[in-house]
Design a protein around this motif. Sequence first.
Motif, PDB file in Angstrom:
ATOM      1  N   GLN A  17      80.793 -45.330  28.503  1.00 56.69           N
ATOM      2  CA  GLN A  17      80.277 -44.160  27.779  1.00 56.69           C
ATOM      3  C   GLN A  17      80.712 -44.151  26.319  1.00 56.69           C
ATOM      4  O   GLN A  17      80.548 -43.155  25.621  1.00 56.69           O
ATOM      5  N   LEU A  18      81.272 -45.277  25.859  1.00 60.77           N
ATOM      6  CA  LEU A  18      81.808 -45.312  24.509  1.00 60.77           C
ATOM      7  C   LEU A  18      80.712 -45.134  23.456  1.00 60.77           C
ATOM      8  O   LEU A  18      80.901 -44.425  22.456  1.00 60.77           O
ATOM      9  N   SER A  19      79.554 -45.764  23.673  1.00 62.31           N
ATOM     10  CA  SER A  19      78.478 -45.654  22.682  1.00 62.31           C
ATOM     11  C   SER A  19      77.998 -44.209  22.558  1.00 62.31           C
ATOM     12  O   SER A  19      77.700 -43.740  21.467  1.00 62.31           O
ATOM     13  N   ARG A  20      77.935 -43.477  23.691  1.00 66.00           N
ATOM     14  CA  ARG A  20      77.521 -42.068  23.642  1.00 66.00           C
ATOM     15  C   ARG A  20      78.545 -41.236  22.889  1.00 66.00           C
ATOM     16  O   ARG A  20      78.202 -40.369  22.088  1.00 66.00           O
ATOM     17  N   LEU A  21      79.839 -41.493  23.137  1.00 69.44           N
ATOM     18  CA  LEU A  21      80.891 -40.746  22.458  1.00 69.44           C
ATOM     19  C   LEU A  21      80.833 -41.004  20.951  1.00 69.44           C
ATOM     20  O   LEU A  21      80.937 -40.065  20.144  1.00 69.44           O
ATOM     21  N   THR A  22      80.651 -42.278  20.580  1.00 72.33           N
ATOM     22  CA  THR A  22      80.572 -42.618  19.151  1.00 72.33           C
ATOM     23  C   THR A  22      79.380 -41.924  18.495  1.00 72.33           C
ATOM     24  O   THR A  22      79.479 -41.389  17.376  1.00 72.33           O
ATOM     25  N   GLU A  23      78.255 -41.904  19.200  1.00 70.81           N
ATOM     26  CA  GLU A  23      77.059 -41.284  18.619  1.00 70.81           C
ATOM     27  C   GLU A  23      77.229 -39.773  18.476  1.00 70.81           C
ATOM     28  O   GLU A  23      76.747 -39.168  17.499  1.00 70.81           O
ATOM     29  N   VAL A  24      77.919 -39.115  19.431  1.00 75.07           N
ATOM     30  CA  VAL A  24      78.159 -37.678  19.327  1.00 75.07           C
ATOM     31  C   VAL A  24      78.938 -37.354  18.051  1.00 75.07           C
ATOM     32  O   VAL A  24      78.593 -36.450  17.288  1.00 75.07           O
ATOM     33  N   VAL A  25      80.004 -38.118  17.806  1.00 69.37           N
ATOM     34  CA  VAL A  25      80.826 -37.867  16.617  1.00 69.37           C
ATOM     35  C   VAL A  25      80.035 -38.197  15.359  1.00 69.37           C
ATOM     36  O   VAL A  25      80.083 -37.452  14.353  1.00 69.37           O
ATOM     37  N   LEU A  26      79.307 -39.305  15.384  1.00 69.13           N
ATOM     38  CA  LEU A  26      78.546 -39.717  14.209  1.00 69.13           C
ATOM     39  C   LEU A  26      77.466 -38.689  13.870  1.00 69.13           C
ATOM     40  O   LEU A  26      77.272 -38.329  12.694  1.00 69.13           O
ATOM     41  N   ARG A  27      76.762 -38.197  14.872  1.00 66.00           N
ATOM     42  CA  ARG A  27      75.710 -37.197  14.632  1.00 66.00           C
ATOM     43  C   ARG A  27      76.303 -35.918  14.031  1.00 66.00           C
ATOM     44  O   ARG A  27      75.774 -35.365  13.055  1.00 66.00           O
ATOM     45  N   GLU A  28      77.412 -35.442  14.621  1.00 66.87           N
ATOM     46  CA  GLU A  28      77.981 -34.194  14.130  1.00 66.87           C
ATOM     47  C   GLU A  28      78.487 -34.364  12.696  1.00 66.87           C
ATOM     48  O   GLU A  28      78.322 -33.472  11.852  1.00 66.87           O
TER      49      GLU A  28
END
Length: 849
Positions: free
Chosen positions: A641-652
């Motif tokens: 789930q690392l890519s999803r976590l990275t994308e959440v932070v990047l989007r915010e």
Amino acid sequence: MAERRPAAGGSGSPSRPAQYAWFITGPLAFAAAIFSTAIGLASQDHLRSWGLAAVLLAVMVIAGLPMLNFVIGRQSFGSRLTEIPLVLAFFFLPPLMVVAAYTLSTLITHLRYRFGLAKLAFNVANASAAASLAGLVLLALPPIQGEVGPRTWAVLFVAVSTILISTLAGVAGVIAIMHGWQAALGVLRNALPPLLTSGVNIVVGLVVLIAVRTTWWSSVLIVVLAAALAKVYRSYEQFFRQHRTLGDMYELTKAMTANGQSGNLADVLLGRIRGLMQAEYATLWLPAQGRHPEVMLTARVDDAGLLDTSPTPVVVREEARRQRRSLAMGVRLGDEESLRSSLRATGVKDIIVVPLYSGQAVIGTLEVVNRLSDVGHFTPGDIPVFETVAAHAAVALENSRLVDRLRHDAHHDTLTRLPNRRRITGALDESVKIRAPGEVVALLLFDVDGLRQVNESLGHAAGDKVLTEVANRLRASAPSSALVGRAGGDEFLVTLRLESAEAALELAAQLRDQIRDEMVFDALTLDVDTAVGVAVHPDHGSDAATLLLRVDLAATAAKSVPGSVQLFNPALESRSLRRLGLAGDLRRALDQDELEVYFQPKVTLRDRRLVGVECLARWEHPAHGTVAPEDFVAVAEHTGQLSRLTEVVLREGLRRSRDWALADQPLPIAVNLSARTLIDRHFPDRVQELLTEYKVPAQRLTLEITESGVLDGTDRPIPTLQRLRDLGVRLSVDDFGTGDSSLAHLRRLPVHEVKVDRSFVQGMATDPGDLAIVNAVVTLSQQFGLAVVAEGVESELTLELLQDIGCEIGQGFLFSRPLPYERLAAWFGAQVEPETASNGELPRLRVVP
């Protein structure tokens, strides 16, 4: 008569030289002389019927030839018909002539076998003494009156039986002298079958006497019958031998099948082959092959175990292997001219050597030496039998080696040839059962850092070389008492007994240092490091499974501090269990947007202007409360789930950056990346899509990668980093100084910024070494054109020291802790000077006295 002959060679008891036989030969000869003199004095009719005596002498010589041969243990029994002419001789001839004829026939018969002088003298003296004693017994019994009735039968039976019993006693006596009383008792225990056979021969002799006494013409029929019986005896002997051979081969095949997968195949094989071939020695020789050492095992008659020597001359064995054919030498087998001298030098009577084949390759030899008894010899007919046995033996040995190889492979790693986890587990279980007081059973787990990057950038062949080299270094450096194995993947295990857990930690550090030396592969030099976990019995577990689980937890904890050695403690287990329980919760939190993004300001140290914020993920769990970032990031890595976590932070972060820009307060953001993200070739494209979606210029985004992730000893991260830089994204090396890289390595990387790890920054005010490190990083980074950010600025003294050495940017609790977006806005209002926020300049913080 069933005559017993001692077999050649030694016995289970210590053997004496043949000269010791004279100690009984002399008394026997003296007894024969005394008994013969007594016969001469007691009988007046000494010499008569010379013609009949000559005929009976010839018959005795012919009857002395063995008709059937039996081998019992080391002893050879020859079934003869000597009792038949003895019955006739005692009836028709004076006792003294019987003694002379029997002694002479024994001498003629034994000269045929070319015995040594001591053995020949004993046999002749023993026969003479027995015959003269029988003559005295005959004179003591009621005289034979010429009638062949029951009384005559009894007298003749007693006389001939006296010879049998006396001969047997003499043989037992000489064996007692030569080999001890145990061997002599064995002779007496085995005497019943030969005595019964001799009794039957006496009865036959009485029947012949009755026929001859009735009419001399019956002798013609008797000769014809004797010739026919001799033919039948020979045929029966051949049939008996073939039947016994087939039966023994069947039993041998069954035994090899039953014991092929056990460890005692050689014992069963050689013992039965020796018995089948009636040999004194049977030898199996297998040269060293692969991991199998040379094997030299010999079964000798009367020895319970196997010997590791062989009477076979080495030159004979090597010649059979070189010529790839059977070699047979002996009285009835002929000789190899070139090998005759070597055979004579070893005292070998006869020998058969057969190569063992596996396909077309010769894998060894099977050998038999010395047919049992001095009169027995291997014959040409024994060669095909032995070759058949050798063929079966070769198949059984190959199957046994195959099973052994399968067992070995099941417990060893194919690449490194080290014991695998299964083998280590078994050994560990045994070790904890027999631990001595005052010691611990230590288990060390070495986890090789960066192996995945090596595999993906240089190929799996390079990764295999790294693993093989690590295995070799561990094997060479570990104590001789240690068991070194590969647990799988990039993990190696070492287990041994030590005096304490502290000794285990010290050994782990020493072994890690040995592994850390540079590894050179072709033109490439790699620095390979390991994280080491340590667990000991009984402190950390009472069985192998528990110890393996806990040492794995310790190694995982050690990976969080690169190159460290970590001893297991209960807190690691509770943390691991907590992480396991968080896996499902994290997926749900990502689905429901339960993760928050906090922001920590980055400030110029000289004039305290706000130059950006670092975006940090935070998770408030409904049951566990605040979850540490290192915990849920590790869970995300292990659960995909690392890519999803990275994308959440990047989007915010991009969304907030866009909002600040719309409010005329453009503020760059920084987002942390895991080293694993750099292996995703689609990640740069995804960054481009998000920048386009939120309309944020690429130069406002900084991606931070840890030193261990960007400087892994390979060039693998460079393509991804280059693509990100081509997009205009800024790149930063986070936590610099905690690894083993140097600033010179940064020159080949497309990065813009170096962040000095907080551990050095916070120690600057009290540790001159930390101050020197930070000073060196700042100075060299500026020379390379890189910006420097100091993490962990928490005091004014630290701030002043950073200013003095020329560090440009810092972040830390002195300025602000990580804050959620709403509190960050309030912090802006409280800390930023209004005039700098309204005129488009970079916001400047108020100076706090």
